[in-house]
Write an enzyme that holds these catalytic residues in place. Structure first.
Site, PDB file in Angstrom:
ATOM      1  CG  ASP A 117      84.677  51.422  76.604  1.00  0.00           C
ATOM      2  OD1 ASP A 117      84.756  51.191  75.387  1.00  0.00           O
ATOM      3  OD2 ASP A 117      85.606  51.197  77.410  1.00  0.00           O
TER       4      ASP A 117
ATOM      5  CG  ASN B 244      90.312  39.975  74.418  1.00  0.00           C
ATOM      6  OD1 ASN B 244      89.517  39.062  74.531  1.00  0.00           O
ATOM      7  ND2 ASN B 244      90.758  40.408  73.260  1.00  0.00           N
TER       8      ASN B 244
ATOM      9  CG  HIS C 195      91.501  37.176  70.921  1.00  0.00           C
ATOM     10  ND1 HIS C 195      91.320  38.524  71.096  1.00  0.00           N
ATOM     11  CD2 HIS C 195      92.793  37.015  70.545  1.00  0.00           C
ATOM     12  CE1 HIS C 195      92.451  39.161  70.840  1.00  0.00           C
ATOM     13  NE2 HIS C 195      93.357  38.269  70.504  1.00  0.00           N
TER      14      HIS C 195
ATOM     15  CG  ASP D 295      85.313  36.780  70.590  1.00  0.00           C
ATOM     16  OD1 ASP D 295      85.703  37.956  70.706  1.00  0.00           O
ATOM     17  OD2 ASP D 295      85.690  36.014  69.685  1.00  0.00           O
TER      18      ASP D 295
ATOM     19  CD  GLU E 138      87.260  47.850  74.288  1.00  0.00           C
ATOM     20  OE1 GLU E 138      88.161  48.473  74.857  1.00  0.00           O
ATOM     21  OE2 GLU E 138      87.417  47.316  73.170  1.00  0.00           O
TER      22      GLU E 138
END
Length: 316
Positions: free
Chosen positions: A184, A192, A197, A201, A228
């Site tokens: 994780d 984020n 975003h 990404d 994630e």
């Protein structure tokens, strides 16, 4: 006389068929190699008529074509020599298969659908075998692309959850060691939220590539498990191998030094890793996932940026 004319017409018809076709006699020598077969393979009829060199149109080294298997009654070799066996729907004695062929004369690689069937005399003896070929490369490539889309995470390019579940179930059938990492990204939500975003990404893609680079390319599967979170299936891996992979991943991320924008978080993006190993075949795949997940949760509780196996902290 009529029979001779009929035979001559049949030969002419076969010569001009738009479907690539060749014919072997009962001894395995080429008697017909039609024009469509010349166009497909780049091999002229004069080069193969009267020989047993028909394989040279499709492969770089000598091996049986489907017509040879019909001629020799070697149906059992289809699965070994061809990528797909479609013979079950055909009449007795005929074979159907699909295979990648290199077509040496053309310098091309083509996926061919191949059918081969026997021709018998009125008395029932085998006198020839006819093989026809269809180039279905574009269909095969489209099918492969669809299969990739169905098994690949669209954002990161690693396997998706569906593929993860299928692969874990398949690996579970083997008695060898099997380990699992659940990974994780720490403090990803504030990352984020702070950068947006698109940057989030980019971070996900970069970390996915990093994890892939530190796993065993020949056998491990890296998947995006959700959000994630990533998972790594490690076949033939005991806990020592799993631990070595996990340590490499953490070390690689530290070298990457991805800056975290949130002042309340550590300055660099880090990972928490939970590891589990199948020690008893009676344990289910779901139990293995639960064990790795519990270790990951424990890593989060203890402050993140570490590897946990069971209740044991391995690295920080």
């Amino acid at each position: 006389m009529l029979e001779y004319r009929e035979q001559g017409f049949a030969v002419q018809l076969m010569e001009h068929l738009v479907v690539p076709t060749f014919v072997l006699d009962a001894s395995g020598h080429v008697t017909i190699w039609n024009r469509a077969c010349e166009r497909l393979t780049g091999v002229r009829a004069a080069e193969v008529i009267g020989t047993k060199l028909h394989w040279s149109g499709f492969y770089e080294s000598a091996r049986p074509c489907l017509a040879d298997l019909v001629l020799n009654g070697e149906d059992d070799l289809v699965d070994k020599l061809y990528l797909a066996n479609r013979s079950e729907t055909y009449q007795h004695g005929a074979l159907s298969a699909e295979n990648w062929c290199v077509l040496p004369q053309c310098g091309a690689r083509r996926y061919l659908a191949i059918d081969a069937g026997p021709i018998y005399s009125p008395s029932g003896s085998l006198i020839a075998v006819v093989e026809t070929l269809r180039d279905i490369t574009s269909q095969k490539e489209a099918q492969t692309a669809l299969e990739t889309l169905a098994s690949q995470d669209g954002l990161t390019g690693v396997a998706n959850r569906r593929m993860f579940d299928q692969r874990l179930a398949a690996e579970w059938q083997h008695p060898a060691h099997l380990s699992l990492l659940m990974i994780d990204i720490d403090h990803f939500k504030p990352y984020n939220d702070a950068l947006g975003h698109q940057r989030g990404d980019e971070c996900l893609r970069r970390i996915a590539d990093l994890i892939v680079s530190e796993t065993r390319q020949e056998c491990d599967l890296v998947a995006r498990y959700g959000g994630e979170e990533f998972a790594v299936i490690l076949p033939h891996a005991d806990m020592q191998i799993a631990l070595a992979v996990a340590r490499r991943i953490l070390a690689a991320l530290k070298r990457a030094a991805i800056e975290h924008p949130c002042p309340s978080c550590p300055p660099l993006v880090s990972l928490s890793i939970g590891a589990a190993c199948r020690s008893d075949r009676s344990v289910t795949p779901d139990a293995l996932i639960a064990a790795a997940d519990a270790s990951l949760y424990r890593a989060k509780q203890l402050g993140r940026d570490r590897i946990i196996i069971g209740e044991t902290e391995i690295a920080a």
